[in-house]
Write an enzyme that holds these catalytic residues in place. Structure first.
Site, PDB file in Angstrom:
ATOM      1  N   ASP A  66       0.917  -1.321  -0.072  1.00  0.00           N
ATOM      2  CA  ASP A  66       0.032   0.042   0.051  1.00  0.00           C
ATOM      3  C   ASP A  66       0.870   1.373   0.023  1.00  0.00           C
ATOM      4  O   ASP A  66       0.450   2.358  -0.416  1.00  0.00           O
ATOM      5  CB  ASP A  66      -0.946  -0.019   1.201  1.00  0.00           C
ATOM      6  CG  ASP A  66      -2.082  -0.826   1.112  1.00  0.00           C
ATOM      7  OD1 ASP A  66      -2.346  -1.512  -0.178  1.00  0.00           O
ATOM      8  OD2 ASP A  66      -2.641  -1.071   1.990  1.00  0.00           O
ATOM      9  N   GLY A  67       1.913   1.276   0.756  1.00  0.00           N
ATOM     10  CA  GLY A  67       2.893   2.507   0.773  1.00  0.00           C
ATOM     11  C   GLY A  67       3.392   2.710  -0.947  1.00  0.00           C
ATOM     12  O   GLY A  67       3.466   4.214  -1.115  1.00  0.00           O
ATOM     13  N   ASN A 140      -4.687   8.421   2.146  1.00  0.00           N
ATOM     14  CA  ASN A 140      -5.121   7.883   3.197  1.00  0.00           C
ATOM     15  C   ASN A 140      -5.346   8.966   4.408  1.00  0.00           C
ATOM     16  O   ASN A 140      -6.371   8.911   4.927  1.00  0.00           O
ATOM     17  CB  ASN A 140      -3.780   6.643   3.812  1.00  0.00           C
ATOM     18  CG  ASN A 140      -4.222   5.342   3.203  1.00  0.00           C
ATOM     19  OD1 ASN A 140      -5.349   5.124   2.712  1.00  0.00           O
ATOM     20  ND2 ASN A 140      -3.332   4.559   3.764  1.00  0.00           N
ATOM     21  N   ASP A 141      -4.170   9.606   4.792  1.00  0.00           N
ATOM     22  CA  ASP A 141      -4.719  10.482   6.029  1.00  0.00           C
ATOM     23  C   ASP A 141      -3.541  11.210   6.045  1.00  0.00           C
ATOM     24  O   ASP A 141      -2.559  11.291   5.652  1.00  0.00           O
ATOM     25  CB  ASP A 141      -4.631   9.536   7.374  1.00  0.00           C
ATOM     26  CG  ASP A 141      -3.512   8.485   7.382  1.00  0.00           C
ATOM     27  OD1 ASP A 141      -2.267   8.910   6.983  1.00  0.00           O
ATOM     28  OD2 ASP A 141      -3.717   7.324   7.797  1.00  0.00           O
ATOM     29  N   ARG A 151       4.866  17.724  25.366  1.00  0.00           N
ATOM     30  CA  ARG A 151       3.680  17.363  26.138  1.00  0.00           C
ATOM     31  C   ARG A 151       2.283  17.316  25.476  1.00  0.00           C
ATOM     32  O   ARG A 151       2.580  17.325  24.004  1.00  0.00           O
ATOM     33  CB  ARG A 151       3.612  18.516  27.361  1.00  0.00           C
ATOM     34  CG  ARG A 151       3.358  19.787  26.569  1.00  0.00           C
ATOM     35  CD  ARG A 151       3.141  20.769  27.869  1.00  0.00           C
ATOM     36  NE  ARG A 151       2.803  22.056  27.347  1.00  0.00           N
ATOM     37  CZ  ARG A 151       3.782  22.947  26.845  1.00  0.00           C
ATOM     38  NH1 ARG A 151       5.037  22.862  26.638  1.00  0.00           N
ATOM     39  NH2 ARG A 151       3.437  24.262  26.413  1.00  0.00           N
ATOM     40  N   ARG A 168      -7.349  17.906  23.121  1.00  0.00           N
ATOM     41  CA  ARG A 168      -6.112  17.790  23.877  1.00  0.00           C
ATOM     42  C   ARG A 168      -5.687  16.432  24.125  1.00  0.00           C
ATOM     43  O   ARG A 168      -6.457  15.434  24.298  1.00  0.00           O
ATOM     44  CB  ARG A 168      -6.179  18.254  25.112  1.00  0.00           C
ATOM     45  CG  ARG A 168      -6.768  19.878  25.351  1.00  0.00           C
ATOM     46  CD  ARG A 168      -6.720  20.474  26.506  1.00  0.00           C
ATOM     47  NE  ARG A 168      -7.039  21.847  26.650  1.00  0.00           N
ATOM     48  CZ  ARG A 168      -8.091  22.396  26.449  1.00  0.00           C
ATOM     49  NH1 ARG A 168      -9.352  21.747  26.532  1.00  0.00           N
ATOM     50  NH2 ARG A 168      -8.128  23.812  26.607  1.00  0.00           N
ATOM     51  N   ASP A 170      -2.403  13.641  22.254  1.00  0.00           N
ATOM     52  CA  ASP A 170      -0.965  13.206  21.437  1.00  0.00           C
ATOM     53  C   ASP A 170      -1.272  13.630  19.754  1.00  0.00           C
ATOM     54  O   ASP A 170      -0.322  13.789  19.331  1.00  0.00           O
ATOM     55  CB  ASP A 170      -0.875  11.669  21.317  1.00  0.00           C
ATOM     56  CG  ASP A 170      -0.005  11.197  22.823  1.00  0.00           C
ATOM     57  OD1 ASP A 170      -0.225  11.973  23.452  1.00  0.00           O
ATOM     58  OD2 ASP A 170      -0.074  10.041  22.849  1.00  0.00           O
ATOM     59  N   GLN A 240       4.420   9.493   4.778  1.00  0.00           N
ATOM     60  CA  GLN A 240       5.423   9.790   3.791  1.00  0.00           C
ATOM     61  C   GLN A 240       6.172  11.306   3.536  1.00  0.00           C
ATOM     62  O   GLN A 240       7.402  11.179   3.379  1.00  0.00           O
ATOM     63  CB  GLN A 240       4.996   9.256   2.263  1.00  0.00           C
ATOM     64  CG  GLN A 240       4.773   7.553   2.385  1.00  0.00           C
ATOM     65  CD  GLN A 240       4.357   7.218   0.910  1.00  0.00           C
ATOM     66  OE1 GLN A 240       4.118   7.762   0.210  1.00  0.00           O
ATOM     67  NE2 GLN A 240       4.256   5.789   0.734  1.00  0.00           N
TER      68      GLN A 240
END
Length: 283
Positions: A66-67, A140-141, A151, A168, A170, A240
């Site tokens: 897929d990559g 994809n995204d 943080r 809020r 990651d 990528q």
């Protein structure tokens, strides 16, 4: 189809052998074949420009995972060249053909026994001090996340000019239906049928436990800003390419004007792919 391009990773001997076999097989059927082998070990086509594909290319065959197909999708950009993938990688949600049935499926395609699925893409822009510093289409995204030592980040999210919330945690994943079985799925997002028209926002390790993925119609305009100045926040497109975000940056995400045209033969069944890849119903 009389002009076909074959793309593969030159670092993989099995891909190079298959490319030459396909080239010979197609030549016997009076098809002109253009082979593109200059792909690095990560499957990235960064050294190529869109003009590398001849103007009369009727089809691109991608040999890899897929990559590799994601890289080809970025390479094609706005050109309406249909793509078919032969899976030499792992999961292979996009590359639905296997080596075992490769020639049978190509025979179907040459005979016109196929349909073209239009897979929506996202257009991702980053504006910094009234300048556009980054622009990419993704299949994809697009992912905004913090560095390893950073943080919690605060992402102010606005939909069509209306404030949605402060996310809020990651980071956030902005996914197409095609990408819903990638990072989005791993982060707890929903599986969306690949030809649907929608944008999925999925929080990554949200600090607010009631934050859940949301599916939006494809016509919305999504704007993201950093709620607090923080370093080491990155935007990554299709895993990528990407850029390091500055505190004042504004990220704008919309549906791209040109979808990817993915060839689907009658033997490809999206539900069968889900069952096999995700091992549904298996003990």
């Amino acid at each position: 189809m009389r002009h076909i391009a074959v793309v593969y990773k030159r670092m993989r001997p099995e891909a190079a052998r298959l490319a030459q076999d396909i080239k010979s097989w197609l030549a016997k059927r009076n098809v002109l074949v253009f082979c593109m082998e200059n792909i690095d070990s990560a499957g990235v086509l960064s050294s190529h420009q869109r003009v590398d594909f001849p103007q009369d290319t009727d089809l691109v065959i991608v040999l890899g995972g897929d990559g590799t197909l994601l890289s080809v999708a970025r390479l094609i950009e706005s050109r309406k060249i249909p793509v078919i993938g032969v899976n030499l990688g792992g999961m292979g949600f996009l590359t639905g053909i296997t080596i075992d049935n490769c020639y049978m499926e190509l025979e179907r395609i040459l005979g016109g026994d196929y349909e073209i699925e239009e897979r929506m893409r996202l257009r991702v822009l980053v504006r910094r001090e009234h300048r556009e510093i980054f622009s990419h289409r993704v299949l994809n995204d697009a992912v905004i996340n913090k560095g390893a030592l950073a943080r919690i980040i605060d992402l102010v999210t606005v939909i069509d000019g209306r404030f949605l919330t402060h996310y809020r945690g990651d980071g956030l994943i902005f996914s197409t239906p095609t990408g819903s079985t990638a990072y989005n799925l791993a982060a707890g997002g929903p599986i969306v049928f690949p030809t649907a028209q929608a944008i999925i926002i999925t929080p990554i390790c949200s600090f607010t436990l009631t934050n859940r993925p949301i599916i939006f119609p494809s016509h919305v305009i999504i704007r993201i800003e950093l709620g607090e100045p923080i370093k080491d926040v990155t935007l990554t497109c299709d895993g990528q390419v990407g850029c390091l975000l500055a505190p004042s940056d504004r990220i704008v995400i919309t549906a791209a004007a040109n979808p990817l045209r993915l060839i689907k033969t009658p033997t490809v069944d999206h539900f069968e792919i889900l069952r096999n890849k995700l091992k549904w119903g298996q003990a």
